[in-house]
Design an enzyme around this catalytic site. Structure first.
Site, PDB file in Angstrom:
ATOM      1  N   ARG A 244       0.731  -1.131  -0.097  1.00 10.99           N
ATOM      2  CA  ARG A 244       0.146  -0.061   0.038  1.00 10.99           C
ATOM      3  C   ARG A 244       0.805   1.291   0.065  1.00 10.99           C
ATOM      4  NH1 ARG A 244      -3.230  -3.112  -1.354  1.00 10.99           N
ATOM      5  NH2 ARG A 244      -5.487  -3.343  -0.421  1.00 10.99           N
ATOM      6  N   GLU A 273      -3.942   7.158  -5.469  1.00 14.36           N
ATOM      7  CA  GLU A 273      -4.422   6.637  -6.672  1.00 14.36           C
ATOM      8  C   GLU A 273      -5.724   6.767  -7.217  1.00 14.36           C
ATOM      9  OE1 GLU A 273      -4.031   2.310  -5.723  1.00 14.36           O
ATOM     10  OE2 GLU A 273      -1.817   2.500  -5.022  1.00 14.36           O
ATOM     11  N   HIS A 292      -1.378  -0.184  -9.831  1.00 16.28           N
ATOM     12  CA  HIS A 292      -1.809  -1.159  -8.929  1.00 16.28           C
ATOM     13  C   HIS A 292      -2.202  -2.409  -9.569  1.00 16.28           C
ATOM     14  CE1 HIS A 292      -3.762  -1.045  -4.595  1.00 16.28           C
ATOM     15  NE2 HIS A 292      -3.474  -2.273  -5.027  1.00 16.28           N
TER      16      HIS A 292
HETATM   17  P1  NAP Z   1      -0.679 -11.398   5.748  1.00 17.50           P
HETATM   18  O1  NAP Z   1      -0.656 -12.843   5.140  1.00 17.50           O
HETATM   19  O2  NAP Z   1      -1.699 -11.040   6.586  1.00 17.50           O
HETATM   20  O3  NAP Z   1       0.801 -10.877   5.953  1.00 17.50           O
HETATM   21  C1  NAP Z   1       0.799  -9.845   6.609  1.00 17.50           C
HETATM   22  C2  NAP Z   1       2.467  -9.843   7.218  1.00 17.50           C
HETATM   23  O4  NAP Z   1       2.948  -8.480   7.604  1.00 17.50           O
HETATM   24  C3  NAP Z   1       2.604 -10.686   8.290  1.00 17.50           C
HETATM   25  O5  NAP Z   1       3.820 -11.529   8.326  1.00 17.50           O
HETATM   26  C4  NAP Z   1       2.440  -9.934   9.538  1.00 17.50           C
HETATM   27  O6  NAP Z   1       3.218 -10.499  10.659  1.00 17.50           O
HETATM   28  C5  NAP Z   1       3.062  -8.613   9.143  1.00 17.50           C
HETATM   29  N1  NAP Z   1       2.779  -7.515   9.870  1.00 17.50           N
HETATM   30  C6  NAP Z   1       1.595  -6.986  10.143  1.00 17.50           C
HETATM   31  N2  NAP Z   1       1.447  -5.799  10.798  1.00 17.50           N
HETATM   32  C7  NAP Z   1       2.785  -5.583  11.083  1.00 17.50           C
HETATM   33  C8  NAP Z   1       3.485  -4.629  11.890  1.00 17.50           C
HETATM   34  N3  NAP Z   1       2.756  -3.655  12.522  1.00 17.50           N
HETATM   35  N4  NAP Z   1       4.979  -4.751  11.797  1.00 17.50           N
HETATM   36  C9  NAP Z   1       5.348  -5.562  11.333  1.00 17.50           C
HETATM   37  N5  NAP Z   1       4.946  -6.662  10.610  1.00 17.50           N
HETATM   38  C10 NAP Z   1       3.488  -6.758  10.305  1.00 17.50           C
HETATM   39  O7  NAP Z   1      -1.255 -10.560   4.238  1.00 17.50           O
HETATM   40  P2  NAP Z   1      -0.782 -10.769   2.834  1.00 17.50           P
HETATM   41  O8  NAP Z   1      -2.061 -11.540   2.140  1.00 17.50           O
HETATM   42  O9  NAP Z   1       0.416 -11.181   2.531  1.00 17.50           O
HETATM   43  O10 NAP Z   1      -0.995  -9.320   2.196  1.00 17.50           O
HETATM   44  C11 NAP Z   1      -0.259  -8.359   2.750  1.00 17.50           C
HETATM   45  C12 NAP Z   1      -0.709  -7.187   2.050  1.00 17.50           C
HETATM   46  O11 NAP Z   1      -0.375  -6.715   0.873  1.00 17.50           O
HETATM   47  C13 NAP Z   1      -2.129  -6.679   2.112  1.00 17.50           C
HETATM   48  O12 NAP Z   1      -2.530  -6.268   3.232  1.00 17.50           O
HETATM   49  C14 NAP Z   1      -2.389  -5.647   0.985  1.00 17.50           C
HETATM   50  O13 NAP Z   1      -2.212  -4.237   1.451  1.00 17.50           O
HETATM   51  C15 NAP Z   1      -1.169  -5.784   0.179  1.00 17.50           C
HETATM   52  N6  NAP Z   1      -1.551  -6.255  -1.230  1.00 17.50           N
HETATM   53  C16 NAP Z   1      -1.208  -5.398  -2.256  1.00 17.50           C
HETATM   54  C17 NAP Z   1      -1.488  -6.016  -3.445  1.00 17.50           C
HETATM   55  C18 NAP Z   1      -1.454  -5.130  -4.758  1.00 17.50           C
HETATM   56  O14 NAP Z   1      -2.189  -5.142  -5.720  1.00 17.50           O
HETATM   57  N7  NAP Z   1      -0.271  -4.412  -4.896  1.00 17.50           N
HETATM   58  C19 NAP Z   1      -2.208  -7.162  -3.756  1.00 17.50           C
HETATM   59  C20 NAP Z   1      -2.497  -8.042  -2.488  1.00 17.50           C
HETATM   60  C21 NAP Z   1      -2.311  -7.453  -1.319  1.00 17.50           C
HETATM   61  P3  NAP Z   1       2.807 -10.294  12.188  1.00 17.50           P
HETATM   62  O15 NAP Z   1       1.511 -10.267  12.434  1.00 17.50           O
HETATM   63  O16 NAP Z   1       3.711 -11.342  12.874  1.00 17.50           O
HETATM   64  O17 NAP Z   1       3.620  -8.965  12.183  1.00 17.50           O
END
Ligand code: NAP
Length: 330
Positions: A244, A273, A292
């Protein structure tokens, strides 16, 4: 017979087959508030909506106040930063999302940005296109290796781990990752045991050659990458944002590119965006900017729509949907 049809508001277009699934069971209004000609219909439909499905629009407290009958929102996204989470919890409104189905595609996009920035792919493709390939390229157009470099991943969830697999298993890259809790590698990711290491943020910033952000946007992570963090990165390091835009302080990023030692940035997401025409990131020679498209393939966008539609139908039927968003940590 009791009428089980509910009022559903579709606030971003769905594929026809998924819209038909909703229409077969419920009374559906399709109105995208981002389109001026549909905004009035969207706001009118809020008054009776019991379920909503869509993405890419901020569902804030004011909007929720205008939707007194709302029971469930099904987001066609995995990130839920567009939703006023505490207001949803206070009202008992269920929030569903689309984890998993977009993981590999988004990891592909992030890896494409790693390759594009390191090997200067867009710049060099334009070099050919613009007719400048009149003699063999010299050092001024060389790129930098990806294989063997140290990759730092901010956020080591579904997508972060999928990026790590590509990097460690495909490109021989040592991986450092930052998350609040370490992952039990032997149990959850044995294929990456010994290849990906939980590392404090500052140490990761100092050691990685390429850093990719894949963190959810939250109160804790907003503006995470600022002047201090870019200043800690290695001279010549590359920064990728596939999560993001608001994770990054864009002024600090530009400063690191223009006056610091950041080599290049690959950005799929931006604070605003679509990226405003006047943004200096748009035409920066060392920025590869994408609109995006992390999950934007035919297969994955359809899979997301299917999961989101199923989530909504299950919730409206009083069943537990497959993918309810559960906040973890604070
Ligand atoms: P996920 O499985 O929930 O993984 C999130 C990771 O971030 C976990 O390792 C979590 O570990 C860590 N995290 C969360 N809060 C944190 C903090 N405050 N400090 C440090 N680490 C933290 O999510 P995902 O499916 O991989 O997706 C991640 C993100 O990618 C989404 O939320 C979305 O915003 C973005 N995304 C973007 C696109 C795009 O089109 N560019 C597409 C899909 C997703 P801990 O809880 O142990 O901290």
């Amino acid at each position: 017979m009791t009428n089980t049809r509910k009022k559903v508001l579709v606030f971003k277009e769905l594929p026809p087959d998924q819209l038909a699934r909703l229409q077969a069971e419920h009374d559906v209004t399709v109105a995208n508030p981002r389109l001026p000609e549909q905004a009035a219909a969207f706001h009118a439909a809020l008054a009776s909506a019991e379920g909503m499905i869509g993405s890419s629009y901020p569902v804030n407290e004011d909007l929720l106040a205008a939707a007194p009958h709302l029971k469930v929102i099904s987001s066609v996204s995995v990130g839920v930063d567009n939703y006023a989470l505490s207001a949803l919890a206070a009202r008992g409104i269920m929030l569903c999302h689309t984890p998993g189905v977009l993981t590999e595609t988004t990891a592909d996009t992030i890896f494409a940005l790693i390759m594009a920035t390191s090997r200067r792919l867009v710049e060099l493709a334009n070099h050919v296109r613009d007719g400048h390939w009149t003699h063999n390229v010299g050092e001024s157009l060389f790129g930098w290796d990806v294989h063997g470099k140290t990759l730092g991943i901010l956020g080591f969830g579904r997508i972060g781990q999928a990026v790590a697999r590509r990097a460690a298993l495909g490109f021989g890259m040592p991986v450092l990752y930052h998350s609040r809790r370490p992952v039990d590698m032997a149990k959850a990711l044995p294929e990456l045991a010994g290849k990906a290491t939980h590392t404090p943020l500052d140490e990761l910033l100092q050691r990685a050659d390429i850093i990719a952000a894949v963190l959810p946007l939250s109160v804790q992570t907003r503006g995470l990458m600022g002047a201090r963090e870019f200043g800690l990165m290695k001279p010549g390091a590359i920064f990728i944002n596939g999560a993001r835009g608001a994770l990054v302080q864009e002024g600090a990023l530009l400063n690191a590119l223009n006056h610091g030692t950041l080599r290049a940035a690959g950005l799929d997401v931006f604070a605003t965006e679509p990226l405003p025409m006047g943004s200096p990131l748009r035409r920066h020679p060392r920025v590869t900017a994408l609109p995006h498209i992390g999950s934007a393939t035919f297969e994955t966008r359809h899979a997301m729509a299917v999961l989101a539609t199923s989530n909504l139908l299950q919730a409206l039927a009083g069943e537990r949907p497959a993918a309810v968003f559960e906040a973890t940590g604070s």
